[in-house]
Motif scaffolding. Structure first.
Motif, PDB file in Angstrom:
ATOM      1  N   ALA A   1       0.828  -1.202   0.000  1.00 15.89           N
ATOM      2  CA  ALA A   1       0.000   0.000   0.000  1.00 15.89           C
ATOM      3  C   ALA A   1       0.867   1.257   0.000  1.00 15.89           C
ATOM      4  N   SER A   2       1.982   1.215   0.722  1.00 16.65           N
ATOM      5  CA  SER A   2       2.876   2.376   0.725  1.00 16.65           C
ATOM      6  C   SER A   2       3.541   2.546  -0.635  1.00 16.65           C
ATOM      7  N   GLU A   3       3.795   1.457  -1.333  1.00 18.91           N
ATOM      8  CA  GLU A   3       4.361   1.556  -2.685  1.00 18.91           C
ATOM      9  C   GLU A   3       3.329   2.122  -3.662  1.00 18.91           C
TER      10      GLU A   3
ATOM     11  N   LEU B   1       1.735   9.361  -5.852  1.00 16.02           N
ATOM     12  CA  LEU B   1       2.200  10.725  -5.608  1.00 16.02           C
ATOM     13  C   LEU B   1       3.183  11.183  -6.689  1.00 16.02           C
ATOM     14  N   LYS B   2       4.101  10.316  -7.077  1.00 18.19           N
ATOM     15  CA  LYS B   2       5.039  10.666  -8.150  1.00 18.19           C
ATOM     16  C   LYS B   2       4.288  10.900  -9.452  1.00 18.19           C
ATOM     17  N   THR B   3       3.294  10.077  -9.713  1.00 16.11           N
ATOM     18  CA  THR B   3       2.518  10.217 -10.933  1.00 16.11           C
ATOM     19  C   THR B   3       1.717  11.514 -10.923  1.00 16.11           C
ATOM     20  N   ALA B   4       1.234  11.924  -9.765  1.00 15.01           N
ATOM     21  CA  ALA B   4       0.536  13.203  -9.659  1.00 15.01           C
ATOM     22  C   ALA B   4       1.469  14.354 -10.033  1.00 15.01           C
ATOM     23  N   HIS B   5       2.739  14.231  -9.691  1.00 14.58           N
ATOM     24  CA  HIS B   5       3.723  15.270 -10.012  1.00 14.58           C
ATOM     25  C   HIS B   5       4.133  15.258 -11.474  1.00 14.58           C
ATOM     26  N   PHE B   6       4.315  14.067 -12.032  1.00 11.88           N
ATOM     27  CA  PHE B   6       4.944  13.966 -13.349  1.00 11.88           C
ATOM     28  C   PHE B   6       4.026  13.484 -14.466  1.00 11.88           C
TER      29      PHE B   6
END
Length: 106
Positions: A16-18, A24-29
């Motif tokens: 779940a943490s992965e 979150l990274k996908t939201a940024h990039f």
């Protein structure tokens, strides 16, 4: 000593943490971005991490001696609809504050 159900609960938390990290990274990039040195898009990475999480959920069901059951192939549509309604409510609120773009809501 840890029981097998405890072990797979830890694995669920880890997966779940992965999922959270790649989301979150996908939201940024962006969904289409490919991280340098990798072959898959962020969308494909999210998909992979979600499958890893579901695999651990499935395994927990197998080792829990009936204490835990989750049918990946038969989701709880009422619970899902309830969650989506709650998220839609707070999305509308966030949009009213000008924090999230307005547009088509699904």
């Amino acid at each position: 000593m840890m029981t097998l159900p405890q072990y797979f609960l830890v694995k669920i938390a880890e997966e779940a943490s992965e999922v959270a990290q790649i989301a979150l990274k996908t939201a940024h990039f962006g969904l289409s971005e490919i991280q340098p040195g990798r072959a898959e898009t962020n969308a494909e990475r999210v998909y992979g991490e979600l499958n890893d999480l579901l695999a651990m959920v499935h395994r927990l069901g197998e080792v829990s001696n009936g204490e835990f059951w989750f049918d990946i192939g038969s989701p709880d549509h009422v619970a899902i609809a309830t969650k989506l309604a709650k998220v839609a409510h707070f999305l509308t609120y966030s949009q009213s504050l000008g924090l999230v773009e307005s547009g088509v809501q699904t």
